[in-house]
Design a protein around this motif. Structure first.
Motif, PDB file in Angstrom:
ATOM      1  N   ARG A  88       0.956  -1.227   0.152  1.00 38.78           N
ATOM      2  CA  ARG A  88       0.016  -0.044   0.049  1.00 38.78           C
ATOM      3  C   ARG A  88       0.902   1.263  -0.101  1.00 38.78           C
ATOM      4  NH1 ARG A  88      -5.434  -0.968   1.631  1.00 38.78           N
ATOM      5  NH2 ARG A  88      -5.587   1.013   2.370  1.00 38.78           N
ATOM      6  N   PHE A  89       0.494   1.940  -1.009  1.00 41.38           N
ATOM      7  CA  PHE A  89       1.372   3.403  -0.979  1.00 41.38           C
ATOM      8  C   PHE A  89       0.489   4.693  -1.306  1.00 41.38           C
ATOM      9  CE2 PHE A  89       4.302   0.182  -2.475  1.00 41.38           C
ATOM     10  CZ  PHE A  89       5.555   0.481  -2.146  1.00 41.38           C
ATOM     11  N   LEU A  90       0.987   5.718  -0.539  1.00 45.43           N
ATOM     12  CA  LEU A  90       0.393   6.770  -0.521  1.00 45.43           C
ATOM     13  C   LEU A  90       0.969   7.750  -1.876  1.00 45.43           C
ATOM     14  CD1 LEU A  90      -0.085   7.756   2.778  1.00 45.43           C
ATOM     15  CD2 LEU A  90      -1.792   6.744   1.390  1.00 45.43           C
ATOM     16  N   ILE A  91       0.061   8.401  -2.818  1.00 47.93           N
ATOM     17  CA  ILE A  91       0.638   9.277  -3.720  1.00 47.93           C
ATOM     18  C   ILE A  91       0.791  10.710  -3.145  1.00 47.93           C
ATOM     19  CG2 ILE A  91       0.253  10.473  -5.973  1.00 47.93           C
ATOM     20  CD1 ILE A  91      -1.033   7.537  -6.849  1.00 47.93           C
ATOM     21  N   VAL A  92       1.805  11.337  -3.192  1.00 49.97           N
ATOM     22  CA  VAL A  92       1.902  12.832  -2.672  1.00 49.97           C
ATOM     23  C   VAL A  92       2.303  13.653  -3.757  1.00 49.97           C
ATOM     24  CG1 VAL A  92       3.098  14.377  -1.000  1.00 49.97           C
ATOM     25  CG2 VAL A  92       2.895  11.799  -0.348  1.00 49.97           C
ATOM     26  N   PRO A  93       1.130  14.370  -4.615  1.00 46.69           N
ATOM     27  CA  PRO A  93       1.549  15.110  -5.691  1.00 46.69           C
ATOM     28  C   PRO A  93       2.422  16.500  -5.225  1.00 46.69           C
ATOM     29  CG  PRO A  93      -0.665  15.341  -5.121  1.00 46.69           C
ATOM     30  CD  PRO A  93       0.017  14.274  -4.117  1.00 46.69           C
ATOM     31  N   GLN A  94       3.294  16.683  -6.092  1.00 46.07           N
ATOM     32  CA  GLN A  94       4.212  18.038  -6.082  1.00 46.07           C
ATOM     33  C   GLN A  94       3.751  18.964  -7.060  1.00 46.07           C
ATOM     34  OE1 GLN A  94       6.555  17.621  -3.412  1.00 46.07           O
ATOM     35  NE2 GLN A  94       5.304  15.934  -3.223  1.00 46.07           N
ATOM     36  N   SER A  95       4.017  20.025  -6.685  1.00 46.85           N
ATOM     37  CA  SER A  95       3.356  21.314  -7.655  1.00 46.85           C
ATOM     38  C   SER A  95       4.062  21.284  -9.096  1.00 46.85           C
ATOM     39  CB  SER A  95       4.049  22.657  -7.135  1.00 46.85           C
ATOM     40  OG  SER A  95       5.644  22.833  -7.374  1.00 46.85           O
ATOM     41  N   ASP A  96       5.094  20.553  -9.239  1.00 45.60           N
ATOM     42  CA  ASP A  96       5.425  20.343 -10.811  1.00 45.60           C
ATOM     43  C   ASP A  96       4.888  19.238 -11.484  1.00 45.60           C
ATOM     44  OD1 ASP A  96       6.754  18.155  -9.632  1.00 45.60           O
ATOM     45  OD2 ASP A  96       8.834  19.065 -10.197  1.00 45.60           O
ATOM     46  N   GLY A  97       3.752  18.386 -10.907  1.00 45.70           N
ATOM     47  CA  GLY A  97       3.172  17.518 -11.366  1.00 45.70           C
ATOM     48  C   GLY A  97       3.922  16.043 -11.181  1.00 45.70           C
ATOM     49  N   ARG A  98       4.921  15.986 -10.537  1.00 42.84           N
ATOM     50  CA  ARG A  98       5.608  14.599 -10.223  1.00 42.84           C
ATOM     51  C   ARG A  98       4.754  14.036  -8.743  1.00 42.84           C
ATOM     52  NH1 ARG A  98      12.028  15.543 -10.434  1.00 42.84           N
ATOM     53  NH2 ARG A  98      11.397  17.415  -9.202  1.00 42.84           N
ATOM     54  N   TRP A  99       5.466  12.867  -8.418  1.00 44.91           N
ATOM     55  CA  TRP A  99       4.608  12.154  -7.566  1.00 44.91           C
ATOM     56  C   TRP A  99       5.849  11.790  -6.673  1.00 44.91           C
ATOM     57  CZ3 TRP A  99       1.422   7.640  -9.623  1.00 44.91           C
ATOM     58  CH2 TRP A  99       0.242   8.237 -10.362  1.00 44.91           C
ATOM     59  N   ALA A 100       5.567  11.767  -5.236  1.00 42.14           N
ATOM     60  CA  ALA A 100       6.202  11.045  -4.290  1.00 42.14           C
ATOM     61  C   ALA A 100       5.373   9.996  -3.774  1.00 42.14           C
ATOM     62  CB  ALA A 100       6.853  12.029  -3.135  1.00 42.14           C
ATOM     63  N   LEU A 101       6.166   9.050  -3.719  1.00 36.48           N
ATOM     64  CA  LEU A 101       5.386   7.496  -3.355  1.00 36.48           C
ATOM     65  C   LEU A 101       5.762   7.174  -1.983  1.00 36.48           C
ATOM     66  CD1 LEU A 101       5.841   5.282  -6.453  1.00 36.48           C
ATOM     67  CD2 LEU A 101       3.520   6.452  -5.626  1.00 36.48           C
ATOM     68  N   GLN A 102       4.854   7.079  -0.780  1.00 30.26           N
ATOM     69  CA  GLN A 102       5.102   6.907   0.481  1.00 30.26           C
ATOM     70  C   GLN A 102       4.502   5.588   0.897  1.00 30.26           C
ATOM     71  OE1 GLN A 102       3.149   9.634   3.328  1.00 30.26           O
ATOM     72  NE2 GLN A 102       4.775   9.621   4.644  1.00 30.26           N
ATOM     73  N   SER A 103       5.144   4.605   1.516  1.00 25.39           N
ATOM     74  CA  SER A 103       4.759   3.430   2.116  1.00 25.39           C
ATOM     75  C   SER A 103       3.692   3.860   3.196  1.00 25.39           C
ATOM     76  CB  SER A 103       6.003   2.573   2.751  1.00 25.39           C
ATOM     77  OG  SER A 103       5.291   1.591   3.466  1.00 25.39           O
ATOM     78  N   GLU A 104       2.423   3.444   3.354  1.00 24.84           N
ATOM     79  CA  GLU A 104       1.417   3.775   3.982  1.00 24.84           C
ATOM     80  C   GLU A 104       1.820   3.154   5.480  1.00 24.84           C
ATOM     81  OE1 GLU A 104      -3.381   3.785   3.730  1.00 24.84           O
ATOM     82  OE2 GLU A 104      -2.344   1.781   3.978  1.00 24.84           O
ATOM     83  N   LEU A 105       2.420   1.826   5.299  1.00 21.20           N
ATOM     84  CA  LEU A 105       2.617   1.080   6.556  1.00 21.20           C
ATOM     85  C   LEU A 105       3.811   1.628   7.331  1.00 21.20           C
ATOM     86  CD1 LEU A 105       1.881  -1.353   8.144  1.00 21.20           C
ATOM     87  CD2 LEU A 105       3.507  -2.732   6.807  1.00 21.20           C
ATOM     88  N   HIS A 106       4.823   2.159   6.650  1.00 19.38           N
ATOM     89  CA  HIS A 106       6.104   2.585   7.164  1.00 19.38           C
ATOM     90  C   HIS A 106       6.415   4.079   7.200  1.00 19.38           C
ATOM     91  CE1 HIS A 106       6.749  -1.878   7.446  1.00 19.38           C
ATOM     92  NE2 HIS A 106       6.902  -1.837   6.042  1.00 19.38           N
ATOM     93  N   LEU A 107       5.617   4.527   6.286  1.00 26.30           N
ATOM     94  CA  LEU A 107       5.758   6.067   6.116  1.00 26.30           C
ATOM     95  C   LEU A 107       7.031   6.693   5.737  1.00 26.30           C
ATOM     96  CD1 LEU A 107       3.866   7.252   9.542  1.00 26.30           C
ATOM     97  CD2 LEU A 107       3.001   7.012   7.209  1.00 26.30           C
ATOM     98  N   ARG A 108       7.671   5.788   4.746  1.00 23.38           N
ATOM     99  CA  ARG A 108       8.842   6.260   4.347  1.00 23.38           C
ATOM    100  C   ARG A 108       8.769   6.411   2.852  1.00 23.38           C
ATOM    101  NH1 ARG A 108      13.527   5.478   7.741  1.00 23.38           N
ATOM    102  NH2 ARG A 108      12.864   5.613   9.815  1.00 23.38           N
ATOM    103  N   PHE A 109       9.656   7.046   2.136  1.00 26.39           N
ATOM    104  CA  PHE A 109       9.459   7.523   0.814  1.00 26.39           C
ATOM    105  C   PHE A 109      10.193   6.765   0.027  1.00 26.39           C
ATOM    106  CE2 PHE A 109       7.780  11.352   3.128  1.00 26.39           C
ATOM    107  CZ  PHE A 109       6.807  11.536   2.376  1.00 26.39           C
ATOM    108  N   PHE A 110       9.836   6.202  -1.507  1.00 24.28           N
ATOM    109  CA  PHE A 110      10.377   5.558  -2.402  1.00 24.28           C
ATOM    110  C   PHE A 110      11.261   6.368  -3.371  1.00 24.28           C
ATOM    111  CE2 PHE A 110       9.721   3.311  -6.627  1.00 24.28           C
ATOM    112  CZ  PHE A 110      10.822   2.226  -6.377  1.00 24.28           C
ATOM    113  N   GLY A 111      12.349   5.961  -3.671  1.00 24.99           N
ATOM    114  CA  GLY A 111      13.271   6.593  -4.466  1.00 24.99           C
ATOM    115  C   GLY A 111      14.745   5.889  -4.747  1.00 24.99           C
ATOM    116  N   GLY A 112      15.558   6.604  -5.446  1.00 25.74           N
ATOM    117  CA  GLY A 112      16.848   6.141  -5.653  1.00 25.74           C
ATOM    118  C   GLY A 112      17.164   6.154  -6.969  1.00 25.74           C
TER     119      GLY A 112
END
Length: 491
Positions: A88-112
């Motif tokens: 389960r992930f939460l979509i956190v939209p940014q002002s430039d249209g990009r997304w940040a994806l956050q784990s709903e369970l662990h509240l950490r953000f996906f990247g790299g």
């Protein structure tokens, strides 16, 4: 399901592009994920699935049918067969249209980047931002969620109005144009929708929108941070005052079915103008002579629907009428493709013929002149093709065409007595060269034949009698002897 019951909202499919311009990729071996893809192919396409009915969580499903997941240490995998809590992930939209994806369970953000992906960042930085590149076929119907009405080119052709009960005719065709992470809405006459509601020829900052998702629906945000919405009695589509997307600013993209006219052997168009019976007795091409062609996914048979919502159906004595409201055996027809003409076989095993009075009846055992019809596609003046490996577009350095690109070109299509001629972005015509490749620098038009073979997919036959196919090297060639996956095109 839309309000008219004809179309279904398209499943949202997309690629995710990281800060290094690489696509998130699901590998078959070990169900690993990386950000190494340089273009959007099958392994780079993700399907968005909504979590709870009213919740914000989403799931990301790969081409393998497995779900993206993060464990407590931030390790990313894509092998889950079920929608577990770690998927389960939460979509956190940014002002430039990009997304940040956050784990709903662990509240950490996906990247790299590259092979070093994790979901362990506590804050959003550049490595945690993903651009969204839709992988849907970009030609669709646009439905306002709030009004339950479709967008179409207005009668005066100066605006996009959201006041149509059903998406009928070429005026209801919308093409999404993707450029540098933004989307533009293009009308059937190749104009772009500006944020002030005007239709303009040039694609500018005022016609470019960032795409946002809310509860599985789409919102279009303009360069000033305002959202497209229908305004006024006719639902003029333009940017409103809102800086947050509510129900009025949400849209669904729905599949645009082909709509066609038939001309009988008597040179007259098949119509429902006279009432329930289907007859070839008209000289004009209006809504009464236009039928929506829907191909049954399992049986690959065609059904023809009127603007009023009735299907052609076989009744007693072989007569064809427009009386069916539900899909059944008698509403299904086999199409036999015969070059510039088609023959239709009804559920009684008989061919449909045009009688002397114009009435259509399925009473013939074989195909003769009276059983042949000219079929004309009405709602595709422009053509965008996607095959099993990607979109068709011009090759970067020569006159051939690629069939494996993540960015599509838009081609112009004109009708010619049961065939079609295709023009490229350079104003030159498509043709099949003597050694196989399809070229796009022809001075004279060449005929191609469209065959509606499967739900949402066509085969295209060249004048040489061979099918266009995407070969293993990614080129478009005109040498297919039979139809397989490489010869089928979303259109």
């Amino acid at each position: 399901m839309s309000s008219n019951g004809i179309n279904k909202a398209l499943k949202l499919q997309f690629g995710l592009i990281n800060h290094e311009s690489r696509y998130l990729t699901a590998e078959a071996f070990g169900f690993k994920v990386n950000a190494l893809g340089t273009s959007m192919k099958k392994k780079q396409i993700w399907i968005l699935e909504q979590g709870d009915q009213d919740g914000a969580a989403v799931f990301l499903r790969s081409h393998l049918g497995r779900y993206l997941a993060s464990d407590i240490d931030g390790k990313m995998t894509c092998g889950a067969e079920n929608t577990d809590p770690e998927c389960r992930f939460l979509i956190v939209p940014q002002s430039d249209g990009r997304w940040a994806l956050q784990s709903e369970l662990h509240l950490r953000f996906f990247g790299g980047s590259a092979d070093n992906l994790s979901c362990f960042a506590q804050t959003i930085g550049e490595p945690e931002l993903w651009a969204v590149h839709l992988a849907l076929h970009p030609q669709a119907s646009l439905l306002s969620v709030a009004r339950k009405r479709y967008a179409h080119l207005s009668d005066g052709e100066e605006e996009f109005s959201v006041d149509s009960d059903i998406p009928w005719g070429v005026d209801s065709l919308v093409t999404l144009v993707y450029l540098d992470g933004k989307y533009s809405l293009k009308t059937c006459d190749s104009r772009f929708l500006s944020n002030d509601g005007k239709l303009v020829k040039a694609n500018t900052n005022a016609t470019s929108y960032t795409l946002e998702l809310k509860s599985g629906k789409l919102a279009f945000k303009d360069c000033a941070g305002k959202y497209l919405c229908p305004i006024g009695p006719t639902g003029t589509l333009r940017a409103g005052r809102c800086t947050k997307a509510g129900k009025d600013e949400l849209f669904d993209l729905e599949e645009s079915h082909p709509q066609v006219v038939f001309q009988g052997a008597n040179k007259r168009f098949v119509s429902v103008k006279q009432g329930l019976s289907i007859s070839a007795n008209q000289d004009e091409e209006t809504d009464l002579e236009t039928f929506q062609m829907e191909i049954n996914k399992e049986r690959k048979k065609a059904m023809f629907r009127t603007k009023g919502g009735f299907y052609w159906t076989l009744v007693t004595h072989g007569e064809i009428q427009s009386t069916a409201t539900e899909i059944e055996d008698n509403t299904m027809f086999d199409i036999e493709w015969q070059g510039r003409r088609v023959a239709l076989k009804a559920s009684n095993g008989k061919y449909v013929c045009t009688k002397k009075n114009g009435q259509l009846s399925a009473v013939s055992d074989a195909v003769g002149e009276d059983e042949l019809f000219m079929l004309k596609l009405m709602n595709r003046p422009i053509l965008i093709l996607r095959g099993e490996n990607g979109f068709v577009s011009h090759h970067k350095s020569n006159n051939t065409l690629d069939a494996n690109r993540s960015i599509y070109d838009i081609f112009e299509m004109t009708f010619n007595d049961g065939a079609y001629q295709i023009k490229g972005v350079n104003g030159k015509f498509w043709y099949v060269s003597f050694n196989g490749p399809v070229c796009s620098d022809g001075e004279e038009p060449e005929d191609f034949f469209l065959e509606f073979l499967e739900h949402g997919r066509i085969g295209i036959k060249g004048s040489n009698g061979r099918y266009l196919r995407g070969d293993n090297g990614g080129s478009l060639t005109g040498d297919g002897t039979s139809v397989d996956a490489s010869c089928l095109w979303e259109f």
